[in-house]
Enzyme design. Sequence first.
Site, mmCIF file in Angstrom:
data_model
loop_
_atom_site.group_PDB
_atom_site.id
_atom_site.type_symbol
_atom_site.label_atom_id
_atom_site.label_comp_id
_atom_site.label_asym_id
_atom_site.label_seq_id
_atom_site.Cartn_x
_atom_site.Cartn_y
_atom_site.Cartn_z
ATOM 1 C CB SER A 9 15.916 8.319 4.804
ATOM 2 O OG SER A 9 16.788 7.241 4.538
ATOM 3 C CE LYS A 20 11.465 6.607 4.202
ATOM 4 N NZ LYS A 20 10.188 5.948 4.402
ATOM 5 C CG HIS A 69 -15.168 -0.578 10.413
ATOM 6 N ND1 HIS A 69 -15.288 -1.503 11.424
ATOM 7 C CD2 HIS A 69 -16.392 0.012 10.297
ATOM 8 C CE1 HIS A 69 -16.536 -1.498 11.883
ATOM 9 N NE2 HIS A 69 -17.225 -0.578 11.224
ATOM 10 C CD GLU A 91 7.423 7.448 12.521
ATOM 11 O OE1 GLU A 91 7.538 6.248 12.253
ATOM 12 O OE2 GLU A 91 8.234 8.306 12.134
#
Length: 459
Positions: free
Chosen positions: A278, A284, A157, A291
């Site tokens: 970024s 970043k 979970h 992704e």
Amino acid sequence: TSNKMWGGRFAAGPAAIMEEINASIGFDKRMAAEDIAGSRAHAAMLAAQGIITQADAAEIDRGLAQVLDEIGKGRFTFSRALEDIHMNVEARLKEIIGEPAGRLHTARSRNDQVATDFRLWVRKTIDQVDAGLAALIRGLIAQAEAGADLVMPGFTHLQVAQPVTWGHHMMAYVEMFGRDRSRFADARARMNECPLGAAALAGTSFPIDRHATAAALGFDRPTANSLDSVADRDFALEFLSAASICAMHLSRFAEELVIWSSAQFRFARLSDRFSTGSSIMPQKRNPDAAELIRAKVGRIMGALVALTTVMKGLPLTYSKDMQEDKEPLFDAAEALILAIAAMEGMVRDLAPDPERLAAAAGSGFSTATDLADWLVRVLGMPFRDAHHVTGRIVALAEAQGVDLSGLELAAMQEVEPRITRAVFEVLTPAASTASRLSYGGTAPARVREQIARWKEMLG
Ligand code: ARG
């Protein structure tokens, strides 16, 4: 003007929009090598059976070799008016060798031709996917070996459950990608039958030798039913099914990499080579590759749904609907091969953070099960009672704002007087993982056995 290949009964050529919707050359030119291999095997067989002369077969073979060479060198002009790869190749062959080119299509149809080409293409692609997965598995095994003793939290979970090891977690993905390889291998074995010679749908009156062409093209045997031969696209669907499951595995791992590389987790660092910055936020380090891998399952599974939907409800045998089989599969294959390669690169560079992992492994009362097991083993408590007692001790620790190992012995004894100092030995993450020696368990000793087993299997 009507079509050179089939225009005998036509007075007028196709409307421009008809040509546009009908043509597949824009994408099926990717099967040029397979198409030419199939034609060369077919011509050799026709000559061996005395259906065409050896001289014509030799001319055809020479011409097809030249066409292949032209395509390879980018010197071939593909024509949309010629619809597809089959007619583009044959038309060029005619230009090169003249009259004998017209004998190549004896005892053959584009229906068995395209089925053969597509099987050869999918078979080749399975071999590429398999090589990519083998490399990815090796990368995961290297990570597992290097981090066999690193403790980290295991989750259910996405809540801390019990301590596990980095090596064990890496080897979980080895199991998944190993199953993927075996699914692709199963699909390959089942699809390795040759449809060539089924002709349009009913077989042919010429004395062809389908076993010879099947063997020449590396198939195990010819397909057994001519109708099924030209109507079947199960091999493509099986490839896409295996690809979807594999992409799903890649997506789950990619998701973990995204989570692990976040500032909140910092379980592992992706290399500069696999991170992006970024344009506005200088600090970043974004996990773009992970992704994109996570997302690829969308188009791969989309391709499976697309082709299944095209095939459902098609009456036997061939319908032009089936020309819609290639683009989704080509796209899915490309996406899968790219995702596997990118994942391998990321895995090889991935740097786990042992301190962060160990700290997280001890958080969240992760060794509560070890405490309950101790109560069973040492005090002889039934597990259900031990579970309840441990729950009360966890509540106590939570109220005091400490971890289980941070509790005073006296505090534990208030809940269960028979607890002794020896209990603290089982409350560290390292003791917890080391104790899980059951077959397939997370104990480093067991994980090392699995690593050794996999290395032996990989050779
Ligand atoms: N381009 C066609 C395809 O991809 C080849 C087969 C054409 N057969 C036919 N009967 N029109 O399916």
